[in-house]
Design a protein around this motif. Structure first.
Motif, PDB file in Angstrom:
ATOM      1  N   TYR A  69       0.842  -1.189   0.000  1.00  0.00           N
ATOM      2  CA  TYR A  69       0.000   0.000   0.000  1.00  0.00           C
ATOM      3  C   TYR A  69       0.880   1.242   0.000  1.00  0.00           C
ATOM      4  CZ  TYR A  69       0.946   0.447   5.025  1.00  0.00           C
ATOM      5  OH  TYR A  69       1.566   0.587   6.246  1.00  0.00           O
ATOM      6  N   LYS A  70       0.286   2.367  -0.346  1.00  0.00           N
ATOM      7  CA  LYS A  70       0.993   3.643  -0.320  1.00  0.00           C
ATOM      8  C   LYS A  70       0.510   4.411   0.899  1.00  0.00           C
ATOM      9  CE  LYS A  70       1.091   5.987  -4.147  1.00  0.00           C
ATOM     10  NZ  LYS A  70       0.874   6.978  -5.246  1.00  0.00           N
ATOM     11  N   ASN A  71       1.449   4.843   1.762  1.00  0.00           N
ATOM     12  CA  ASN A  71       1.058   5.601   2.949  1.00  0.00           C
ATOM     13  C   ASN A  71       0.916   7.091   2.613  1.00  0.00           C
ATOM     14  OD1 ASN A  71       3.655   6.712   2.991  1.00  0.00           O
ATOM     15  ND2 ASN A  71       4.362   5.466   4.705  1.00  0.00           N
ATOM     16  N   ASN A  72       0.623   7.895   3.633  1.00  0.00           N
ATOM     17  CA  ASN A  72       0.380   9.322   3.386  1.00  0.00           C
ATOM     18  C   ASN A  72       1.646  10.100   3.019  1.00  0.00           C
ATOM     19  OD1 ASN A  72       1.532   9.356   5.892  1.00  0.00           O
ATOM     20  ND2 ASN A  72      -0.133  10.435   6.908  1.00  0.00           N
ATOM     21  N   LYS A  73       2.809   9.461   3.102  1.00  0.00           N
ATOM     22  CA  LYS A  73       4.063  10.074   2.651  1.00  0.00           C
ATOM     23  C   LYS A  73       4.429   9.594   1.244  1.00  0.00           C
ATOM     24  CE  LYS A  73       5.951  10.382   7.306  1.00  0.00           C
ATOM     25  NZ  LYS A  73       7.030   9.942   8.208  1.00  0.00           N
ATOM     26  N   CYS A  74       3.479   8.896   0.603  1.00  0.00           N
ATOM     27  CA  CYS A  74       3.664   8.340  -0.749  1.00  0.00           C
ATOM     28  C   CYS A  74       4.742   7.262  -0.800  1.00  0.00           C
ATOM     29  CB  CYS A  74       3.942   9.436  -1.771  1.00  0.00           C
ATOM     30  SG  CYS A  74       2.510  10.510  -2.023  1.00  0.00           S
ATOM     31  N   GLU A  75       4.998   6.632   0.342  1.00  0.00           N
ATOM     32  CA  GLU A  75       5.939   5.518   0.394  1.00  0.00           C
ATOM     33  C   GLU A  75       5.171   4.218   0.147  1.00  0.00           C
ATOM     34  OE1 GLU A  75       8.842   7.129   3.944  1.00  0.00           O
ATOM     35  OE2 GLU A  75       6.921   6.246   4.474  1.00  0.00           O
ATOM     36  N   ILE A  76       5.747   3.318  -0.637  1.00  0.00           N
ATOM     37  CA  ILE A  76       5.143   2.008  -0.868  1.00  0.00           C
ATOM     38  C   ILE A  76       5.603   1.078   0.263  1.00  0.00           C
ATOM     39  CG2 ILE A  76       4.982   0.023  -2.411  1.00  0.00           C
ATOM     40  CD1 ILE A  76       3.663   2.581  -3.497  1.00  0.00           C
ATOM     41  N   ILE A  77       4.634   0.536   0.991  1.00  0.00           N
ATOM     42  CA  ILE A  77       4.909  -0.359   2.112  1.00  0.00           C
ATOM     43  C   ILE A  77       4.486  -1.768   1.705  1.00  0.00           C
ATOM     44  CG2 ILE A  77       4.428  -0.854   4.536  1.00  0.00           C
ATOM     45  CD1 ILE A  77       5.762   1.916   4.029  1.00  0.00           C
ATOM     46  N   ASN A  78       5.417  -2.701   1.738  1.00  0.00           N
ATOM     47  CA  ASN A  78       5.094  -4.098   1.484  1.00  0.00           C
ATOM     48  C   ASN A  78       4.618  -4.730   2.783  1.00  0.00           C
ATOM     49  OD1 ASN A  78       5.796  -4.241  -1.304  1.00  0.00           O
ATOM     50  ND2 ASN A  78       7.937  -4.136  -0.682  1.00  0.00           N
ATOM     51  N   VAL A  79       3.436  -5.286   2.743  1.00  0.00           N
ATOM     52  CA  VAL A  79       2.823  -5.871   3.928  1.00  0.00           C
ATOM     53  C   VAL A  79       3.552  -7.167   4.291  1.00  0.00           C
ATOM     54  CG1 VAL A  79       0.698  -6.840   4.864  1.00  0.00           C
ATOM     55  CG2 VAL A  79       0.603  -4.842   3.357  1.00  0.00           C
ATOM     56  N   GLU A  80       3.859  -7.335   5.543  1.00  0.00           N
ATOM     57  CA  GLU A  80       4.467  -8.576   6.027  1.00  0.00           C
ATOM     58  C   GLU A  80       4.015  -8.787   7.457  1.00  0.00           C
ATOM     59  OE1 GLU A  80       6.268 -12.035   5.488  1.00  0.00           O
ATOM     60  OE2 GLU A  80       6.264 -10.537   3.912  1.00  0.00           O
ATOM     61  N   HIS A  81       3.501  -9.982   7.745  1.00  0.00           N
ATOM     62  CA  HIS A  81       3.014 -10.320   9.078  1.00  0.00           C
ATOM     63  C   HIS A  81       3.696 -11.602   9.521  1.00  0.00           C
ATOM     64  CE1 HIS A  81       0.184 -11.797  12.135  1.00  0.00           C
ATOM     65  NE2 HIS A  81      -0.113 -10.518  12.306  1.00  0.00           N
ATOM     66  N   GLU A  82       4.092 -11.647  10.786  1.00  0.00           N
ATOM     67  CA  GLU A  82       4.835 -12.786  11.313  1.00  0.00           C
ATOM     68  C   GLU A  82       4.122 -14.128  11.077  1.00  0.00           C
ATOM     69  OE1 GLU A  82       6.098 -14.376  15.723  1.00  0.00           O
ATOM     70  OE2 GLU A  82       6.262 -12.219  15.321  1.00  0.00           O
ATOM     71  N   ASN A  83       2.801 -14.153  11.223  1.00  0.00           N
ATOM     72  CA  ASN A  83       2.069 -15.418  11.126  1.00  0.00           C
ATOM     73  C   ASN A  83       1.469 -15.716   9.762  1.00  0.00           C
ATOM     74  OD1 ASN A  83       2.477 -16.159  13.885  1.00  0.00           O
ATOM     75  ND2 ASN A  83       0.953 -14.642  14.449  1.00  0.00           N
ATOM     76  N   ILE A  84       1.087 -14.686   9.019  1.00  0.00           N
ATOM     77  CA  ILE A  84       0.415 -14.946   7.737  1.00  0.00           C
ATOM     78  C   ILE A  84       1.220 -14.480   6.531  1.00  0.00           C
ATOM     79  CG2 ILE A  84      -1.902 -14.935   8.736  1.00  0.00           C
ATOM     80  CD1 ILE A  84      -2.291 -12.107   7.635  1.00  0.00           C
ATOM     81  N   GLY A  85       2.378 -13.901   6.778  1.00  0.00           N
ATOM     82  CA  GLY A  85       3.219 -13.456   5.670  1.00  0.00           C
ATOM     83  C   GLY A  85       2.599 -12.293   4.936  1.00  0.00           C
TER      84      GLY A  85
END
Length: 87
Positions: free
Chosen positions: A36-52
């Motif tokens: 997703y793109k945050n309010n600073k226009c940075e692309i954040i790749n989602v990663e979660h310890e349990n579900i990846g």
């Protein structure tokens, strides 16, 4: 088909739907490589310890909803079916 089998098939790349859903072309599938793109226009790749980097996506008449949560009715229903082809 029950919800346990639905989860198994989602992980294998299948699209599934309930016979009882109102929208004819609604289904769920497993989304991967989520970002997703945050309010600073940075692309954040989602990663979660349990579900990846995965989430269940609901594809409905209004668009796609990521992180769909099954209701009690959905989890206990046995009218699930594989979407063979999109209409």
């Amino acid at each position: 088909m029950d919800f346990g089998k639905v989860i198994e098939l989602l992980k294998k790349g299948k699209k599934l739907q309930r016979k009882g859903w109102n929208g004819k072309n609604q289904y769920i599938e497993l989304a991967t490589n989520i970002s997703y793109k945050n309010n600073k226009c940075e692309i954040i790749n989602v990663e979660h310890e349990n579900i990846g980097n995965r989430a269940i996506a609901f594809v409905g008449t209004s668009g796609v909803q990521l992180g769909w949560l099954a209701s009690q009715a959905d989890m206990l229903a046995e009218d699930w079916k594989i979407v063979e082809r999109e209409n």
